[in-house]
Design a protein around this motif. Structure first.
Motif, short mmCIF file in Angstrom:
data_model
loop_
_atom_site.label_atom_id
_atom_site.label_comp_id
_atom_site.label_asym_id
_atom_site.label_seq_id
_atom_site.Cartn_x
_atom_site.Cartn_y
_atom_site.Cartn_z
N ARG A 147 0.83 -1.20 0.00
CA ARG A 147 0.00 0.00 0.00
C ARG A 147 0.87 1.25 0.00
O ARG A 147 2.04 1.21 0.39
CB ARG A 147 -0.91 0.06 1.23
N VAL A 148 0.26 2.37 -0.40
CA VAL A 148 0.93 3.68 -0.35
C VAL A 148 0.02 4.67 0.38
O VAL A 148 -1.17 4.77 0.06
CB VAL A 148 1.25 4.22 -1.76
N VAL A 149 0.59 5.37 1.32
CA VAL A 149 -0.10 6.48 2.00
C VAL A 149 0.76 7.72 1.80
O VAL A 149 1.97 7.70 2.09
CB VAL A 149 -0.29 6.21 3.51
N SER A 150 0.17 8.79 1.29
CA SER A 150 0.96 9.97 0.95
C SER A 150 0.43 11.24 1.62
O SER A 150 -0.73 11.31 2.05
CB SER A 150 0.99 10.17 -0.56
N PHE A 151 1.33 12.24 1.68
CA PHE A 151 1.01 13.53 2.31
C PHE A 151 1.54 14.65 1.41
O PHE A 151 2.64 14.56 0.87
CB PHE A 151 1.69 13.64 3.68
N ILE B 65 -2.70 7.95 -7.05
CA ILE B 65 -2.28 6.54 -7.06
C ILE B 65 -2.10 5.97 -5.65
O ILE B 65 -1.73 4.81 -5.48
CB ILE B 65 -0.96 6.35 -7.86
N SER B 66 -2.38 6.77 -4.63
CA SER B 66 -2.22 6.33 -3.24
C SER B 66 -3.47 5.61 -2.75
O SER B 66 -4.59 5.91 -3.17
CB SER B 66 -1.93 7.52 -2.33
N ASP B 67 -3.28 4.67 -1.83
CA ASP B 67 -4.42 4.00 -1.21
C ASP B 67 -5.12 4.92 -0.22
O ASP B 67 -6.33 4.79 0.01
CB ASP B 67 -3.93 2.73 -0.51
N ALA B 68 -4.36 5.82 0.36
CA ALA B 68 -4.92 6.88 1.21
C ALA B 68 -4.00 8.08 1.09
O ALA B 68 -2.78 7.93 0.92
CB ALA B 68 -5.01 6.43 2.67
N CYS B 69 -4.56 9.28 1.13
CA CYS B 69 -3.75 10.48 0.93
C CYS B 69 -4.28 11.61 1.80
O CYS B 69 -5.49 11.78 1.94
CB CYS B 69 -3.73 10.89 -0.54
N TYR B 70 -3.36 12.38 2.38
CA TYR B 70 -3.75 13.39 3.35
C TYR B 70 -3.12 14.73 3.00
O TYR B 70 -1.90 14.85 2.82
CB TYR B 70 -3.33 12.95 4.76
N ALA B 71 -3.97 15.73 2.91
CA ALA B 71 -3.51 17.10 2.65
C ALA B 71 -3.34 17.82 3.98
O ALA B 71 -4.21 17.73 4.86
CB ALA B 71 -4.52 17.84 1.77
N PRO C 169 -6.61 24.34 -2.21
CA PRO C 169 -7.92 23.69 -2.33
C PRO C 169 -7.96 22.58 -3.38
O PRO C 169 -8.65 21.56 -3.19
CB PRO C 169 -8.85 24.85 -2.72
N GLU C 170 -7.21 22.76 -4.49
CA GLU C 170 -7.22 21.74 -5.54
C GLU C 170 -6.74 20.39 -5.02
O GLU C 170 -7.24 19.34 -5.43
CB GLU C 170 -6.33 22.17 -6.71
N LEU C 171 -5.74 20.40 -4.13
CA LEU C 171 -5.23 19.14 -3.58
C LEU C 171 -6.19 18.57 -2.54
O LEU C 171 -6.42 17.36 -2.48
CB LEU C 171 -3.85 19.34 -2.97
N LYS C 172 -6.76 19.44 -1.71
CA LYS C 172 -7.70 18.98 -0.68
C LYS C 172 -8.87 18.23 -1.30
O LYS C 172 -9.41 17.30 -0.70
CB LYS C 172 -8.20 20.16 0.14
N VAL D 106 -8.11 15.89 5.60
CA VAL D 106 -7.20 17.01 5.84
C VAL D 106 -6.69 16.90 7.26
O VAL D 106 -7.46 16.71 8.21
CB VAL D 106 -7.91 18.37 5.63
N ILE D 107 -5.36 17.00 7.42
CA ILE D 107 -4.73 16.86 8.74
C ILE D 107 -4.16 18.20 9.17
O ILE D 107 -4.33 19.21 8.50
CB ILE D 107 -3.64 15.78 8.72
N GLY D 108 -3.47 18.23 10.30
CA GLY D 108 -2.88 19.45 10.80
C GLY D 108 -1.90 20.06 9.81
O GLY D 108 -1.37 19.38 8.94
N SER D 109 -1.65 21.34 9.93
CA SER D 109 -0.80 22.07 9.00
C SER D 109 0.66 21.69 9.18
O SER D 109 1.05 20.98 10.12
CB SER D 109 -0.95 23.58 9.20
#
Length: 233
Positions: free
Chosen positions: A176-180, A192-198, A204-207, A213-216
């Motif tokens: 699996r891939v998890v990206s930030f 292409i990620s199984d889960a992804c967090y902005a 906004p385009e990425l969110k 959405v996680i902490g800054s």
């Protein structure tokens, strides 16, 4: 299942001071020491990335130049690389010359990073319109994170963080891939990620593509998420 965790650097893991906080450094290094498969994917060169990521444990290869190279940070060994064909490079050069543009060129020659440029200013939008409409290229026009200027990046179509991550996932036998991330150039990586967090400061385009959405970046969003939800292989 083995998970590969991949983070962008600028605006994501790095805070507004262009640094990895002590908390993030200690948290991620502790998780890596326990077996977490963690790396970063950046538009920076390896030299530039190594400066801001100094002290960060990187036991597996990192992705630089927005996916053009996969490099082992400890040795500088190039694990995988993608580049323009001679025809593609020639066309880019001719268009830049015709439009009076002076590019900043990074090259990786004999294991050494080399940079060449000619001082000058150019209008980027006409060039963006030329290359973004050409299926041979991947073209990004966006503002510098820490400066008011804009930059135009022209890459072979097959080059992206997403392509490099999929290659690294295969090399490292991860399931699996998890990206930030925080910026528009992270969208292919998210797709292409199984889960992804902005991070909260992301555009906004990425969110719109994010799992959540996680902490800054100034709140250690990536490290705090990994500490709470990350899995150790």
């Amino acid at each position: 299942m083995s998970t590969l965790y991949v983070t962008d650097l600028d605006g994501t893991l790095l805070n507004s001071s262009d640094q990895i906080s002590q908390y993030s450094m200690e948290t991620i290094n502790g998780l890596v020491a326990r077996g977490m498969q963690f790396t970063y994917a950046t538009a920076r060169s390896l030299v530039s990335a190594s400066v801001v990521a100094k002290g960060l444990s990187a036991t597996i290869p990192v992705i630089a130049y927005n996916g053009a190279l996969i490099i082992h940070p400890a040795t500088g060994e190039v694990i995988s690389s993608l580049s323009f064909t001679e025809e593609e490079a020639g066309y880019v050069s001719s268009v830049l010359q015709e439009n009076g543009a002076n590019p900043l060129v990074y090259a990786y020659v004999d294991g050494v990073e080399r940079v060449s440029y000619v001082a000058g200013r150019e209008e980027l939008l006409p060039l963006y319109e030329i290359f973004s409409g050409d299926e041979r290229y991947r073209c990004t026009l966006q503002q510098e994170l820490y400066r008011p200027e804009y930059f135009l990046e022209i890459m072979p179509k097959k080059v992206s963080k997403a392509e490099a991550i999929q290659k690294l996932k295969e090399i490292w036998h991860c399931d699996r891939v998890v990206s930030f991330g925080d910026a528009v150039n992270d969208i292919p990586m998210f797709e292409i990620s199984d889960a992804c967090y902005a991070v909260a400061n992301a555009v906004p385009e990425l969110k719109a593509h994010a799992t959540d959405v996680i902490g800054s970046n100034d709140e250690d969003g990536v490290a705090r998420w990994l500490s709470q939800f990350g899995q150790i292989s």
